[in-house]
Write an enzyme that holds these catalytic residues in place. Structure first.
Site, mmCIF file in Angstrom:
data_model
loop_
_atom_site.group_PDB
_atom_site.id
_atom_site.type_symbol
_atom_site.label_atom_id
_atom_site.label_comp_id
_atom_site.label_asym_id
_atom_site.label_seq_id
_atom_site.Cartn_x
_atom_site.Cartn_y
_atom_site.Cartn_z
ATOM 1 N N LEU A 102 1.120 -1.271 -0.229
ATOM 2 C CA LEU A 102 -0.002 -0.133 0.056
ATOM 3 C C LEU A 102 0.912 1.091 0.001
ATOM 4 C CD1 LEU A 102 -2.855 -0.967 2.735
ATOM 5 C CD2 LEU A 102 -2.814 -0.915 0.314
ATOM 6 N N ASP A 103 0.585 2.034 -0.692
ATOM 7 C CA ASP A 103 1.361 3.466 -0.605
ATOM 8 C C ASP A 103 1.513 4.144 0.677
ATOM 9 O OD1 ASP A 103 1.263 3.144 -3.488
ATOM 10 O OD2 ASP A 103 -0.077 4.740 -3.864
ATOM 11 N N LYS A 104 2.451 4.729 1.028
ATOM 12 C CA LYS A 104 2.738 5.347 2.287
ATOM 13 C C LYS A 104 1.541 6.184 2.749
ATOM 14 C CE LYS A 104 5.740 8.852 4.333
ATOM 15 N NZ LYS A 104 6.780 9.870 4.115
#
Ligand code: URA
Length: 237
Positions: A102-104
């Site tokens: 998952l993106d930051k």
């Protein structure tokens, strides 16, 4: 497996600490005191006690994490906080890693395990496991966007995505809340699909992976072991 390795792996300390534990005659294998960490034990069949407590060996762990924003989906990083930083030492000793990324700034469901085979199965493009996201989008999403997602959209690198489901939940004041289901896991896929139809994701949360649903009771940053049903679903994929 060597006894000292088993004990260290099960959280009884470093090899040095385990050596100390053994020296103090705190460890019994099949009802006999053992002081030598070299001895080989079969974690499945030998009974190992530390200070009278049974050591229950396990090889794999499976955790559901409610990922908060601000953490990257990696195991180590020099600058950024990683999702591993959210886990207690008792879990870190198993060397877990996130299943996919998952993106930051993305929140939500992230499975953490040390079972490479399971991770591979769940991420295999062949399995086409649904990933369901809730997103807030700047701009008005329309039925034309629903059709475009269904047909597959052309990303910035020329890749045409597989059909995806876009459901418009609410739309007001230039902000649209949507539910998006994709079967792939391309880099920044949801954000790029939304960008491909001229809008921008401003908030993103993963709700579901296949039948694995983010536990609504799990506060952000918290995690728990998968239930038996959840695990058997994952293992059956
Ligand atoms: N798609 C994205 O754009 N970001 C994520 O974190 C997950 C899916």
């Amino acid at each position: 497996m060597r006894l000292d390795k088993l004990l260290s792996h099960m959280g009884y300390g470093s090899r040095k600490e385990v050596k100390e534990l053994l020296k103090k005659s705190h460890v019994m294998v099949n009802q006999k005191k053992v002081r030598n960490g070299n001895v080989h034990v079969d974690p499945e069949t030998d009974e190992v006690l530390v200070q009278g407590e049974l050591v229950q060996y396990r090889e794999f762990i499976y955790l559901m994490l409610h990922k908060p924003p601000g953490y990257i989906s990696a195991t180590v990083d020099e600058r950024e906080k990683t999702v591993i930083d959210l886990l207690a030492d008792e879990w870190k000793i198993f060397s877990p890693f996130p299943v996919g990324r998952l993106d930051k700034d993305t929140e939500g469901l992230l499975l953490m395990t040390n079972d490479g085979k399971l991770a591979h199965q769940l991420l295999s493009p062949k399995k086409e496991i649904d990933k369901t996201y809730y997103a807030k989008v700047k701009g008005e999403m329309t039925t034309a966007d629903i059709d475009a997602f269904q047909a597959g959209v052309l990303l910035d690198d020329g890749y045409k995505t597989k059909p995806a489901t876009l459901e418009i939940l609410t739309s007001q004041n230039g902000l649209t809340e949507v539910r998006i289901v994709i079967t792939e896991g391309k880099f920044h896929q949801v954000k790029r699909m939304v960008r491909a139809v001229g809008k921008e994701v401003v908030y993103l949360k993963r709700l579901q992976m296949g039948e694995l649903v983010l536990d609504p009771e799990l506060p952000m940053g918290a995690y728990r072991e998968l239930t038996e049903d959840e695990l058997s679903y994952c293992l059956s994929r």
